[in-house]
Write an enzyme that holds these catalytic residues in place. Structure first.
Site, PDB file in Angstrom:
ATOM      1  N   THR A   1       0.833  -1.206   0.000  1.00  0.00           N
ATOM      2  CA  THR A   1       0.000   0.000   0.000  1.00  0.00           C
ATOM      3  C   THR A   1       0.873   1.264   0.000  1.00  0.00           C
ATOM      4  O   THR A   1       0.577   2.232  -0.703  1.00  0.00           O
ATOM      5  CB  THR A   1      -0.936  -0.005   1.230  1.00  0.00           C
ATOM      6  OG1 THR A   1      -1.654  -1.231   1.236  1.00  0.00           O
ATOM      7  CG2 THR A   1      -1.904   1.150   1.205  1.00  0.00           C
TER       8      THR A   1
ATOM      9  N   HIS B   1       1.974   1.809  -3.433  1.00  0.00           N
ATOM     10  CA  HIS B   1       0.883   2.352  -4.249  1.00  0.00           C
ATOM     11  C   HIS B   1       0.666   3.842  -3.932  1.00  0.00           C
ATOM     12  O   HIS B   1       0.461   4.650  -4.836  1.00  0.00           O
ATOM     13  CB  HIS B   1      -0.416   1.590  -3.982  1.00  0.00           C
ATOM     14  CG  HIS B   1      -0.441   0.206  -4.565  1.00  0.00           C
ATOM     15  ND1 HIS B   1      -0.179  -0.055  -5.889  1.00  0.00           N
ATOM     16  CD2 HIS B   1      -0.694  -1.004  -4.004  1.00  0.00           C
ATOM     17  CE1 HIS B   1      -0.280  -1.354  -6.116  1.00  0.00           C
ATOM     18  NE2 HIS B   1      -0.582  -1.955  -4.978  1.00  0.00           N
TER      19      HIS B   1
HETATM   20 ZN    ZN Z   1       0.015  -2.150   5.001  1.00  0.00          ZN
END
Ligand code: ZN
Ligand code: ZN
Length: 330
Positions: free
Chosen positions: A39, A42
């Site tokens: 994440t 990202h």
């Molecule tokens: Zn995470």
């Protein structure tokens, strides 16, 4: 204090920023460990929405450095943090579906997070851990809480045949959770040999290399399949290898605009349940307790530990073959 600030997409700065002061209902945490996950990558590349500027890092814990007035916490306490802040009052929160709270915000995404020397944290997000815990293990509590959500939805009772597609942190935590839950067979499918070897050491009963074996031929009749790779191929595979009446738990995150064809007929006649699992609604305290218990092998999942200076290089480079978890120690 020093912090890694995301100033714009693809633009990080190791900055000197003002150390926050905890007001009522807040504590200041001195960060001991913060995990870096997909994440964060990202967010860095602009593929996951976030505020900017923001201090990154949502998988962290540390020591309470300062408390606000009349706090229930003590300076010096070792704690983990649930980064996802919800309102607690909306219909979804009241129904314990906190991941869907319309006011959900997250430390390290919308509010300053844990890749910093200190973090200002609402007391509602703080979960104490065992005093003698290896501080590096604090970085696993948030991803473990997300994995426990998946386990809750799978509702294993013991004796099930379980497949796990994907050998990243979540996949390897689910291997260990499935073992603790009494699964009779735990098959891990991943392309990377190092991860297959790790899986066999921590509870997998069998591993499969999808490059060399046809997964749909050699893995069949699974009661529960955990999709932990976030890829179209594994999502399709998960439906083929799960038995009729079985369940697919989807933990892996694809890009938001990924679509694929599905076959409604087969879902009906096989009574297949395809169940998404999102965030860590009300599972953080169990994750903190399980990590504190020492029942999980976490050391084997740590590939690299960097300081704040090393974060830029980590985010600029894709994870090396076989690497599992990178942790920042500010
Ligand atoms: Zn995470
Ligand atoms: Zn809410």
């Amino acid at each position: 204090m020093k912090a890694v600030v995301l100033k714009a997409i693809n633009e990080l700065e190791l900055a000197e920023v003002e150390r926050p002061e905890p007001g009522p209902g807040f504590s200041l945490i001195r960060v001991l460990a913060c995990g870096i996950c997909g994440t964060d990558r990202h967010i860095y590349k602009g593929e996951y929405p976030s505020s900017k500027p923001v201090i990154l890092g949502h998988e962290f814990g540390g020591v309470i450095e300062e408390v606000g007035p009349s706090s229930k916490f003590k300076v010096g306490q070792l704690v983990s943090i649930d980064p996802n802040i919800v309102c607690g009052k909306c219909p979804d929160c009241l129904a314990k579906r906190t991941a869907f709270c319309p006011e959900l915000t997250a430390l390290g995404v919308n509010i300053n997070g844990g890749i910093a020397e200190y973090v200002l944290t609402p007391d509602s997000q703080i979960y104490p851990v065992a005093a003698g815990l290896n501080p590096l293990h604090l970085a696993f509590i948030e991803p473990l809480a997300c994995s426990i959500r998946g386990m809750d939805l799978a509702a294993l009772k013991g004796g099930e045949r379980v497949a796990i597609l994907g050998g990243g942190v979540i996949g390897l935590l689910v291997v260990q959770l499935a073992k603790l839950a009494g699964a009779s067979e735990i098959v891990l499918v991943t392309r990377q040999k190092f991860r297959r070897d790790v899986a066999l050491k921590i509870g997998a009963t069998r591993v499969v290399d999808p490059k060399n074996e046809d997964v749909s031929q050699v893995v069949t009749g699974m009661d529960v399949t955990f999709e932990c790779a976030g890829a179209v191929d594994t999502f399709k595979q998960s439906q083929v290898i799960t038995r009729r009446g079985g369940c697919v738990i989807v933990l892996g995150l694809t890009a938001a605009d990924t679509n694929l064809e599905i076959n409604p007929f087969s879902i009906v006649v096989n009574e297949l349940r395809i169940q998404g699992s999102f965030l860590n609604p009300l599972t953080q305290s169990r994750a903190a307790e399980l990590v504190s218990s020492g029942k999980l092998n976490l050391d084997i999942l740590i590939s690299k530990v960097v300081d704040l200076d090393g974060v830029q290089a980590v985010l600029d480079t894709p994870p090396a073959e076989g690497d599992i978890k990178y942790i920042v120690c500010p």
